[in-house]
Design a protein around this motif. Structure first.
Motif, PDB file in Angstrom:
ATOM      1  N   THR A 476       0.803  -1.234   0.000  1.00 43.20           N
ATOM      2  CA  THR A 476       0.000   0.000   0.000  1.00 43.20           C
ATOM      3  C   THR A 476       0.829   1.274   0.000  1.00 43.20           C
ATOM      4  O   THR A 476       0.284   2.344  -0.297  1.00 43.20           O
ATOM      5  N   VAL A 477       2.099   1.186   0.374  1.00 46.99           N
ATOM      6  CA  VAL A 477       2.946   2.378   0.399  1.00 46.99           C
ATOM      7  C   VAL A 477       3.845   2.353  -0.842  1.00 46.99           C
ATOM      8  O   VAL A 477       4.850   1.638  -0.888  1.00 46.99           O
ATOM      9  N   ASP A 478       3.477   3.112  -1.859  1.00 49.31           N
ATOM     10  CA  ASP A 478       4.202   3.056  -3.140  1.00 49.31           C
ATOM     11  C   ASP A 478       5.667   3.444  -3.002  1.00 49.31           C
ATOM     12  O   ASP A 478       6.537   2.870  -3.657  1.00 49.31           O
ATOM     13  N   ARG A 479       5.948   4.396  -2.133  1.00 47.34           N
ATOM     14  CA  ARG A 479       7.323   4.891  -2.018  1.00 47.34           C
ATOM     15  C   ARG A 479       8.255   3.853  -1.412  1.00 47.34           C
ATOM     16  O   ARG A 479       9.467   4.012  -1.460  1.00 47.34           O
ATOM     17  N   MET A 480       7.691   2.771  -0.839  1.00 46.51           N
ATOM     18  CA  MET A 480       8.515   1.740  -0.206  1.00 46.51           C
ATOM     19  C   MET A 480       9.013   0.702  -1.195  1.00 46.51           C
ATOM     20  O   MET A 480       9.843  -0.148  -0.844  1.00 46.51           O
ATOM     21  N   SER A 481       8.526   0.711  -2.426  1.00 44.93           N
ATOM     22  CA  SER A 481       8.920  -0.330  -3.383  1.00 44.93           C
ATOM     23  C   SER A 481      10.420  -0.337  -3.603  1.00 44.93           C
ATOM     24  O   SER A 481      11.085  -1.375  -3.574  1.00 44.93           O
ATOM     25  N   ASP A 482      11.000   0.849  -3.805  1.00 36.18           N
ATOM     26  CA  ASP A 482      12.435   0.912  -4.057  1.00 36.18           C
ATOM     27  C   ASP A 482      13.255   0.612  -2.812  1.00 36.18           C
ATOM     28  O   ASP A 482      14.421   0.227  -2.921  1.00 36.18           O
ATOM     29  N   VAL A 483      12.658   0.783  -1.662  1.00 36.04           N
ATOM     30  CA  VAL A 483      13.364   0.450  -0.414  1.00 36.04           C
ATOM     31  C   VAL A 483      13.397  -1.063  -0.206  1.00 36.04           C
ATOM     32  O   VAL A 483      14.422  -1.642   0.164  1.00 36.04           O
ATOM     33  N   LEU A 484      12.280  -1.699  -0.448  1.00 37.04           N
ATOM     34  CA  LEU A 484      12.164  -3.135  -0.139  1.00 37.04           C
ATOM     35  C   LEU A 484      12.710  -4.017  -1.252  1.00 37.04           C
ATOM     36  O   LEU A 484      13.085  -5.170  -0.995  1.00 37.04           O
ATOM     37  N   TRP A 485      12.703  -3.534  -2.490  1.00 32.67           N
ATOM     38  CA  TRP A 485      13.208  -4.361  -3.597  1.00 32.67           C
ATOM     39  C   TRP A 485      14.567  -3.829  -4.047  1.00 32.67           C
ATOM     40  O   TRP A 485      14.700  -2.634  -4.323  1.00 32.67           O
ATOM     41  N   PRO A 486      15.589  -4.670  -4.132  1.00 38.16           N
ATOM     42  CA  PRO A 486      15.567  -6.118  -3.872  1.00 38.16           C
ATOM     43  C   PRO A 486      16.044  -6.467  -2.477  1.00 38.16           C
ATOM     44  O   PRO A 486      16.432  -7.605  -2.212  1.00 38.16           O
ATOM     45  N   TYR A 487      16.018  -5.455  -1.552  1.00 40.84           N
ATOM     46  CA  TYR A 487      16.619  -5.664  -0.235  1.00 40.84           C
ATOM     47  C   TYR A 487      16.019  -6.866   0.501  1.00 40.84           C
ATOM     48  O   TYR A 487      16.728  -7.601   1.193  1.00 40.84           O
TER      49      TYR A 487
END
Length: 1606
Positions: A476-487
């Motif tokens: 639900t938090v779009d801005r988190m995609s780059d934080v979580l992937w591929p971490y």
């Protein structure tokens, strides 16, 4: 007159205000309000006068009166004139200030009256209040409170007064010395301030828009000085809280500069109160209002106070929140509101204070601080934007905290951070890792950490909210995609994150799909990422391994496979299309099963097949070698997880098998052998599977590595003679040997068969045995390690099975076979004979099973020893301890199957007599001729034709031996015996009918030549043959037994009991249908020759009859002649003895105590069994009347009869073991016999009708027996009419029975027959009437009652005959009404019910003369204590009314109608529904006789059946119509209703005053004199003292209605 009467009613009600029941008090108030509705000023005047006259009335009751006045004023404020308003105001003011002490309810009620008056007459009220609010004197507290309430309820009306009120009040503040007075002033100031703020907020709607905030600033400042400077220091907590609640809104009205000036003193003063109050929500709320006011004026003095503010607020937030304490929760919300204000005005100071608190070790401090941090992140996002790095760095220590509550708070903070962009900053990765760590928490460990005083975190535990947070942030938090992937990928392979795999996979799948939507390049995992990512090989190995336990960790199997599918491009470019078709079926398979139903072996095979398919698609040796290497690296990760590690070994074997590089294969196999944990059984098995799978493609390399390993130093080091760790080293060596042996077994089982056979004796077996035994000083010493034994046996089993299943196994000569079999036998013999502890027996026998089929063949002695040892080893074992019952039972069954397979294999290897003889070592011993012939003759039908021939020859020889024994010459040839030789051809015929016909002929020959003394021995032996496992032989035995009984049964009279006993036992031991039928035929043959003896023997069987005895009874119903004879014997035995005997308890007491006698009971049960056989139909039809009458009377005389004590105990024991299909209870057994008789007699419809109507159950009970008899008679009349004349004749003969219950039953049956027209069709009516009339003088009241019921039944059975017998019927019924010998009036009840049925059918001329007499006779029953008498009499009264319709007797009967009107109306409220229903009917029938169509229509409308009755509404309507059309009845109706003011039924007693009130309410003025109001009012006043609150409530309600007189 009117005014005085209203006052009198009010006085009565006011006197009742002191009732102790709150409902009555409420109703009295309601009645006063009702009087107020009619005459508000008079009612208010009465209340005012009452209060003035009763100065000593207790304040709770004064409060109730004031409440009533407040309702009247509120409802009629527009009708009051100013004078009355002033009077009420003066009274309320007086009541409010009467007591100097504080009496909350009383003074509040008076204040409410003033507030109600003030809504219209605010000037009048203010005039009175201000008269008691004079300068220089302290007012009463309630005056101040009333002013406050007026300000709250009438803002626009009061604010204009506030300037003068405040100017008067301010000097009073200094004079107030009592805390209660000060509290009132504080409350007033609070409400005044809130009213002013509300007035100013809605200034555009205010009557005076010129009002300004600064108008009140000076007064508020003066008040503030007193409240803050003096009152806030009070020791009284209530006062301090009141001051606080006032200071909050007051702070908004203070001048800005004064507020700025006071803040340095005000804030510390408020904060100091936190230490003085346990409930601090008021402090926090006031503090929040003051802070908002300070911020709104741009205060600069707030900053120096921040440290103390923050410390105090932080201490409040750190208080643990109890879920059961709403005040604490509210306080937390107010405190967080304060933090929000401070965060917006001083964010730097707030964080400088808060963040160091995160380093505290105290749990409450850390949890509270985290809670504030989360709140300000959400509520002051703009102010916190530049503080993100600072906040992130301060989370270092909280992340290390192990406390459950702290963890939960940290997760909540991280969730807030994710929504506001914190995790994108440096250090955000640590927050993500923390969330994943919490997702990996084991649920059981988390719950164990919770102490008994901890909060219940089950619903929102740390793990649960962490999983939820991770998924929500990912999706639900779009801005988190780059934080979580591929971490997030970095958490897949570390073991410590295993518990988080499922949520990780789900989040990664979602992220991967989102990136895939962006484009392929964005989706691929870039190698130059700023994080160290696991390789595709590591991801594949990890996800595939954890999928082997698919339901663990919330379904990690499906989640892992879905992630694999999503990452297919990153795993290998060629896999996308293939996995799109192979992974979905795996997911569907998991959906179809559960953890309990999934086959683990099948699932692992599917995963390995998936892996093999993947490797084939990739077809890249380098890639495959890298994958296998990664799998080997991950093996240590699964230490302690045997199932996953075992599966990973299989994956390694599969990958190595697909590799083409032999060097890589050999190197990794060597490393696996050296690094494996050989001590663990599961790991040894997994490694062996790995080698076996690998051998499919690399057999030579696998064998070479095993050989090299065996020759390596690993073995030599452990066998040193001087090794100081000898015991441990020897144990390790044994485990190592077991691993190698298992590897050889799996290699043999899995490697290609054409390659295995040449190596079995040259390589595989020698290496297995080399490490099973060692030589010490040249002597062979075998190991004692059971695990090593098991490994060898298992490997031998696999090797033998592999050899046998090979296509070349036929010519294969296994030279070491005898040696291996001998070794297996040694293992089997070494097992403990009394227990089954391991599968070694099973596996050893399986190995022997495979070895037996190989060449060379085993010697005969070896085979015999093998069979003997195996049988002894298995059959001597009993099931083991109960704790392992499931495991032991499974192992035992598997071992038995292995033994069966071994014996089958031995027989197939040598299908000769000698081979069979090895397993059959003993012969059945022989005794005498009867025994021998009994053993051989059934074999004439053996499955093997040759056996049949031999059996006939044996019988032939035995009969000639008997002839020689009797004196005949050896060469004598007997024509009968010689016929046996001619029957041999028939025994060879394939047609079963011919075969068994031949057996019958053989039985006839035996019957003719067998000596009489041998007959019983022969029969008993043949009975034993009934259990022969060869069904042909058992059937032949039954045929021969029956042949013998038919031919020679006449000489067996003395043996009948013994034969019957044997037949019963055989029936118990077999379930074969043929044998069951033959045994039944046997007892039939005996009975046809010795009927009485067989019946007597069977009756002597223990009760209850078991199923086998029942079968024999049913066998006696085959032939009608025999069945008739048996039924006659049983009827005689059932009727001969008395049906019951009185017990001692009965003789000593008045309560019945009867025990059934045994012989009639047994005969009843036997009758049921015989008649339950379909073939008994003709016999039952012949005895239908006798059976029906006897069984019906048997039922009647067993109602309430119990079993003898011995049988009661036996019945309880049998029910405890297994519930019997039929009960032995005497009455139930008789009912069942009657049912069986009717079914067999062609009256199935009777049985079905009784079943549907519950008649059979009624017959069994004392209370329902009469009704059951009636339903039986009704069913017989409908469905068995032609049989009634004979049945009636049989029952009439029993009406002189000495047993009263039998007379009752027969009378009831005959009476019910009259309910059907069939008696008229059969011309039985006259005889039935005469018979019943003759019983009218029976000494039994029940018989007399049933006679009346029968006479009344003519109304429904033969209505056209009623007029013909009218006088006779009417005389009988009227006689029943006057029956004096029935103390309970049950005969009179039946007479009333019967007369109600007959009335409509009788001649008017016969009926009209007696109507008044009947009405008078039944009138006393209207109020009878018995519900049935009330209901029947009232319903009959309705029928009497109906009989008068249009008959010209309405005038004669009107007096009776009027006399019954009040009872009928009131009994509508009767507690019994039947009486209420009867009243509905009677009232509807009475209407036409009152000659009022409108009333008749109303009665029909309200009282029709099925319509819900609103009693008050109906009574109001009925009374209105009565008074309109029959006003002259008013006095009579009222006086009659007064009688019911003393009724014993509470509801009727409550209904009586309601009726009175409605009657008087609707009476016209000229008819009111009919009512004497004095006794009526007195009676109602008396009812106000009734013990039932409901009655008092209705009396008060009626008194209120009487106010309508005004």
């Amino acid at each position: 007159m009117t005014e005085s009467y209203v006052k009198k009613l009010a006085a009565i009600l006011l006197d009742a205000i002191t009732d102790k029941d709150p409902l009555v008090q409420e109703q009295v108030c309601g009645a006063l309000c009702a009087l107020g509705e009619a005459a508000p000023e008079e009612a208010l005047g009465a209340c005012e006068e009452y209060l003035r006259q009763h100065e000593k009335l207790a304040h709770p009751y004064r409060t109730m009166i004031l409440r009533a006045m407040e309702v009247v004023v509120s409802s009629h404020i527009g009708e009051l004139d100013k004078a009355k308003a002033r009077a009420v105001t003066l009274l309320a003011s007086s009541e409010m200030t009467r007591a100097k002490d504080l009496v909350c309810d009383w003074q509040r009620a008076a204040s409410d009256v003033l507030v109600a008056v003030g809504k219209r007459f605010v000037g009048t009220v203010m005039e009175e209040l201000l008269s008691k609010f004079q300068p220089g004197a302290l007012p009463h507290c309630s005056v101040v409170q009333t002013l406050a309430n007026l300000a709250a309820s009438n803002v626009f009306g009061m604010v204009p007064f506030l300037t003068s009120i405040l100017s008067t009040m301010l000097p009073m503040l200094g004079m107030a010395k009592h805390d209660a007075t000060r509290v009132a002033f504080c409350c007033a100031l609070q409400h005044f301030s809130e009213s002013i703020l509300e007035y100013l907020a809605d200034l555009d709607q205010a009557p005076d828009p010129t009002v300004r905030k600064d108008t009140f600033a000076t007064d508020m400042l003066s008040a503030y000085d007193i409240l803050f400077t003096h009152w806030l220091q009070s020791r009284e907590a209530k006062l301090r809280l009141a001051v606080l609640e006032a200071l909050g809104p007051m702070s908004h009205l203070l001048p800005g500069e004064k507020l700025e000036e006071q803040l340095p003193k005000l804030l510390p003063g408020v904060l100091a109160l936190y230490k003085k109050h346990a409930e601090t929500v008021h402090v926090s709320k006031s503090l929040g209002q003051i802070l908002e006011a300070a911020v709104s004026v741009g205060s600069r003095t707030l900053e120096p106070q921040l440290d103390s503010l923050l410390a105090a607020l932080h201490a409040q937030i750190c208080v643990p929140v109890e879920s059961s304490s709403p005040l604490v929760v509210s306080n937390q919300k107010e405190v967080l509101r304060c933090f929000t204000v401070l965060a917006r005005c001083a964010p730097d100071r707030l964080l400088a204070f808060l963040l160091p608190k995160l380093d505290a070790s105290n749990e409450r401090t850390r949890v509270g601080t985290l809670q504030v941090v989360r709140h300000v992140i959400n509520s002051a996002a703009s102010q916190m934007e530049v503080k993100k790095p600072f906040i992130l760095s301060s989370m270092r220590l909280p992340l290390l905290d192990t406390n459950t509550k702290v963890k939960r708070a940290v997760v909540q903070v991280i969730s807030a951070m994710a929504h506001h962009g914190y995790l994108e900053q440096p250090g955000g990765e640590a927050m993500v890792e923390y969330i994943v760590q919490q997702c990996a928490l084991p649920p059981e460990t988390e719950l164990q950490k919770l102490g008994p005083d901890s909060e219940d975190l089950t619903a929102d535990s740390v793990r649960a909210i962490s999983i939820s947070t991770l998924y929500l942030v990912s999706t639900t938090v779009d801005r988190m995609s780059d934080v979580l992937w591929p971490y997030l990928l970095t958490f897949l392979t570390p073991v410590r994150f295993t518990g988080a795999l499922t949520p990780l996979c789900r989040s990664l799948v979602h992220l991967a799909q989102k990136r895939q939507e962006v484009g392929a390049e964005a989706f691929l995992i870039q190698s130059n990422s700023n994080v160290t990512l696991p390789s595709p090989y590591a991801i594949t190995a990890r996800l595939l391994t954890v999928s082997s336990q698919p339901y663990m960790g919330d379904g990690r199997g499906a989640a892992s496979l879905r992630l694999l599918n999503a990452l297919h491009r990153s795993i290998h470019p060629l896999l996308g299309q293939r996995w799109a078709t192979t992974i979905p079926p795996l997911l569907e398979h998991l959906d179809e099963f559960t953890e309990e139903t999934l086959s683990q072996k099948e699932w692992e095979e599917k995963l390995l097949a998936f892996l093999r398919d993947t490797l084939a698609v990739v077809s890249d040796n380098t890639w495959i070698c890298q994958l296998s290497l990664e799998m080997c690296r991950q093996l240590p990760c699964y230490n302690g997880l045997p199932q996953e590690k075992n599966f990973l070994y299989k994956c390694v074997g599969t990958a190595l098998g697909a590799a083409s590089s032999k060097d890589v294969v050999r190197k990794q196999l060597r490393e696996l052998l050296e690094t494996a944990g050989h001590q663990e059984e599961a790991e040894r098995e997994g490694l062996a599977c790995c080698f076996g799978i690998c051998a499919i493609s690399h057999l030579d390399d696998v064998l070479a590595q095993l050989g090299d390993f065996m020759r390596s130093d690993v073995f030599r080091k452990s066998t040193g003679i001087f090794n100081i760790f000898k015991e441990r080293s020897e144990n390790e060596l044994e485990k190592l040997k077991g691993t190698v042996i298992l590897c050889y077994g799996h290699v043999a089982a899995r490697a290609p068969r054409e390659l295995v056979l040449p190596k079995v004796e040259s390589d595989l077996l020698p290496n297995m045995f080399r490490y099973f035994s060692t030589k010490v000083l040249g002597i062979k010493v075998e190991t004692k390690d059971p695990a090593l034994k098991l490994c060898l046996v298992q490997s031998m089993c696999m090797a033998s099975q592999a050899i046998c299943s090979n296509a070349q196994a036929g010519p294969f000569h296994f030279s070491r076979k005898p040696e291996l079999v001998a070794q297996m036998m040694e293992f089997i013999k070494a097992e403990p004979p009394d227990s089954l502890r391991s599968p070694l027996r099973k596996k050893a026998m399986l190995a022997c099973t495979y070895l037996v089929s190989l060449e060379p063949a085993l010697e005969e002695q070896v085979r015999a020893d093998l069979v003997r040892h195996c049988l002894h080893s298995v059959l001597s074992v009993l099931p083991d301890p109960e704790g392992e019952r499931d495991h032991q039972e499974s192992l035992y069954l598997d071992t038995m199957h292995a033994l069966e397979d071994l014996l089958t294999s031995l027989l197939r290897r040598d299908m000769t007599p000698q081979g069979l003889q090895i397993m059959v070592e003993a012969l059945v011993p022989f005794h005498n001729l009867g025994l021998l012939i009994g053993l051989f003759s059934p074999r004439c039908a053996d499955l093997w034709p040759a056996t049949r021939q031999e059996a006939v020859s044996c019988v032939y020889a035995l009969l000639y031996l008997q002839l020689v024994y009797e004196g005949f010459a050896r060469d004598y040839r007997d024509d009968v015996v010689e016929r046996l030789l001619t029957l041999k051809d028939g025994l060879m015929d394939p047609d079963p009918d011919v075969l068994f016909h031949t057996c019958h002929s053989i039985g006839q020959i035996i019957a003719k030549r067998l000596p009489p003394e041998q007959l019983i021995s022969l029969l008993l032996t043949m009975f034993e043959g009934l259990g022969d496992p060869d069904k042909n032989c058992s059937r032949a035995a039954t045929i021969m037994i029956n042949c013998l009984l038919k031919e020679r049964g006449n000489v067996l009279l003395e043996k009948v009991p013994e034969l019957v006993t044997v037949l019963r036992s055989k029936l118990r031991d077999t379930r074969e249908e043929d044998i069951l039928q033959a045994a039944q035929h046997s007892v039939y043959l005996l009975a046809s020759q010795h009927c009485a003896a067989v019946v007597a023997s069977l009756l002597g069987s223990p009760l209850p009859f078991d199923s086998h005895t029942c079968t024999l009874w049913r066998a006696l119903a085959v032939e009608p002649g025999l069945t008739t004879q048996v039924l006659g014997l049983l009827l005689d035995k059932m009727s001969r003895d008395v049906p019951f005997k009185e017990t001692r308890a009965f003789l000593l007491s008045s309560s019945p105590g009867r025990e059934a006698t045994l012989l009639p009971l047994a005969a009843t049960c036997a009758l049921y069994e015989v008649m339950s056989a379909p073939a008994s139909g003709p016999a039952v039809l012949g005895l239908y009347p006798q059976l029906f009458a006897a069984l019906l009377l048997r039922v009647s005389c067993t109602v309430g009869v119990v079993l003898p004590r011995a049988l009661q105990a036996k019945e309880r024991r049998s029910v405890a073991v297994a519930p019997a299909p039929r009960t032995l209870e005497p009455c139930s057994s008789a009912v069942e016999a009657l049912q069986a008789m009717l079914l067999r007699g062609g009256s199935e419809d009777v049985v079905q009708r009784m079943e549907l109507e519950g008649g059979w159950q009624l017959l069994r009970t004392s209370a329902g027996h009469e009704e059951g008899v009636a339903r039986l008679a009704s069913a017989m009349a409908k469905f068995a009419g032609p049989r009634l004349p004979l049945v009636m004749a049989a029952l009439v003969c029993t009406q002189g029975s000495i047993y009263e219950i039998q007379r009752v039953t027969s009378t009831g049956f005959l009476a019910e027959l009259l309910n059907s027209n069939v008696v008229n069709d059969l011309m039985l009516l006259e005889s039935l009437l005469d018979n019943l009339a003759a019983r009218q003088k029976d000494p039994c009241a029940s018989v007399r009652r049933l006679v009346l019921r029968g006479l009344a039944n003519i109304a429904s059975g033969s209505p056209d005959k009623v007029q013909a017998h009218g006088p006779q019927l009417l005389t009988a019924v009227l006689g029943g009404l006057d029956d004096r010998d029935d103390p309970h009036s049950l005969v009179a009840l039946e007479a009333m019910v019967g007369l109600a049925r007959l009335l409509d059918l009788m001649e008017p001329r016969d009926l009209h003369p007696v109507l008044p007499h009947v009405a008078i006779r039944i009138r006393p029953f209207f109020d009878s204590e018995k519900m049935e008498l009330r209901s029947a009499s009232i319903r009959l009264f309705g029928h009497l009314n109906k009989a008068c319709h249009g008959g010209g007797c309405e005038d004669v009967f009107l007096e009776q109608v009027v006399g019954g009107l009040v009872p009928l109306l009131l009994h509508l409220q009767d507690p019994q529904a039947a009486v209420s229903s009867a009243c509905r009917f009677a009232l509807c029938m009475s209407g036409p006789n009152l000659k009022c169509e409108e009333l008749t229509a109303a009665l029909q409308k309200h009282l029709r059946e099925g319509r819900g009755l609103h009693f008050g509404e109906f009574l109001n309507c009925a009374c209105k119509l009565l008074m309109h059309h029959l006003p002259d009845l008013l006095g009579r109706l009222v006086s009659t209703s007064l009688f019911y003011f003393k009724s014993s039924w509470e509801d009727v007693r409550a209904a009586a005053p309601m009726l009175t009130g409605f009657l008087v309410l609707h009476a016209e003025a000229e008819h009111r004199p009919q009512v004497d109001l004095e006794p009526l009012t007195a009676a109602l006043q008396l009812l106000l003292k009734d013990p039932a609150p409901l009655v008092r409530v209705k009396a008060a309600e009626t008194l209120g209605r009487l106010g309508k007189f005004a």
